[in-house]
Design a protein around this motif. Structure first.
Motif, PDB file in Angstrom:
ATOM      1  N   THR A  37       0.853  -1.181   0.000  1.00  0.00           N
ATOM      2  CA  THR A  37       0.000   0.000   0.000  1.00  0.00           C
ATOM      3  C   THR A  37       0.891   1.233   0.000  1.00  0.00           C
ATOM      4  N   GLY A  38       0.765   2.034  -1.024  1.00  0.00           N
ATOM      5  CA  GLY A  38       1.568   3.256  -1.096  1.00  0.00           C
ATOM      6  C   GLY A  38       3.062   2.984  -1.075  1.00  0.00           C
ATOM      7  N   GLY A 100       4.994  -0.154  12.526  1.00  0.00           N
ATOM      8  CA  GLY A 100       5.008   1.287  12.305  1.00  0.00           C
ATOM      9  C   GLY A 100       4.720   1.625  10.845  1.00  0.00           C
ATOM     10  N   ALA A 101       5.015   2.824  10.469  1.00  0.00           N
ATOM     11  CA  ALA A 101       4.691   3.335   9.134  1.00  0.00           C
ATOM     12  C   ALA A 101       5.387   2.574   8.003  1.00  0.00           C
ATOM     13  N   SER A 106       9.751  -0.123   2.758  1.00  0.00           N
ATOM     14  CA  SER A 106       9.007   0.797   1.887  1.00  0.00           C
ATOM     15  C   SER A 106       9.905   1.252   0.750  1.00  0.00           C
ATOM     16  N   LEU A 107       9.262   1.557  -0.348  1.00  0.00           N
ATOM     17  CA  LEU A 107       9.985   2.031  -1.533  1.00  0.00           C
ATOM     18  C   LEU A 107       9.718   3.505  -1.739  1.00  0.00           C
TER      19      LEU A 107
END
Length: 107
Positions: A37-38, A100-101, A106-107
């Motif tokens: 997601t995102g 966490g976030a 994350s990319l």
């Protein structure tokens, strides 16, 4: 996901699981409940069951399993997991991904 011994000489040029497979502790596990997601990748926590005592593990390697280690692409090598490095004691090792976030990465 594969739990990897601390003796693995991290090489960012490694492309395939065959470069890592001889350093794996226990049986690699399939990540369940995968989401993106995102640009943030997440999955359920993973359990490596009944690992032989005495190995020191420093990272988890994520890869796309094709059935052939020579063509299974490496995706990530993660060494910032809470509790790592760890020494196996004959029991299970549960890798709890960050909630966490940034989740797993994350990319």
């Amino acid at each position: 996901a594969a739990l990897v011994k601390s003796t693995y000489p991290l090489n960012l040029a490694d492309e395939f699981f065959s470069s890592v497979s001889s350093y794996v502790v226990g049986t690699p596990q399939t990540l369940a409940n995968r989401t993106i997601t995102g640009g943030v990748f997440d999955a359920g926590d993973v359990t490596f069951a009944a690992l032989t005592a005495g190995d020191t593990c420093s990272r988890v390697v994520l890869y796309v399993a094709t059935g052939d280690n020579a063509t299974s692409s490496l995706v990530a090598s993660i060494d910032t997991i809470t509790g790592f490095p760890l020494t196996t004691n004959g029991g299970d090792v549960v890798v709890r991904w960050d909630n966490g976030a940034y989740k797993i990465f994350s990319l």
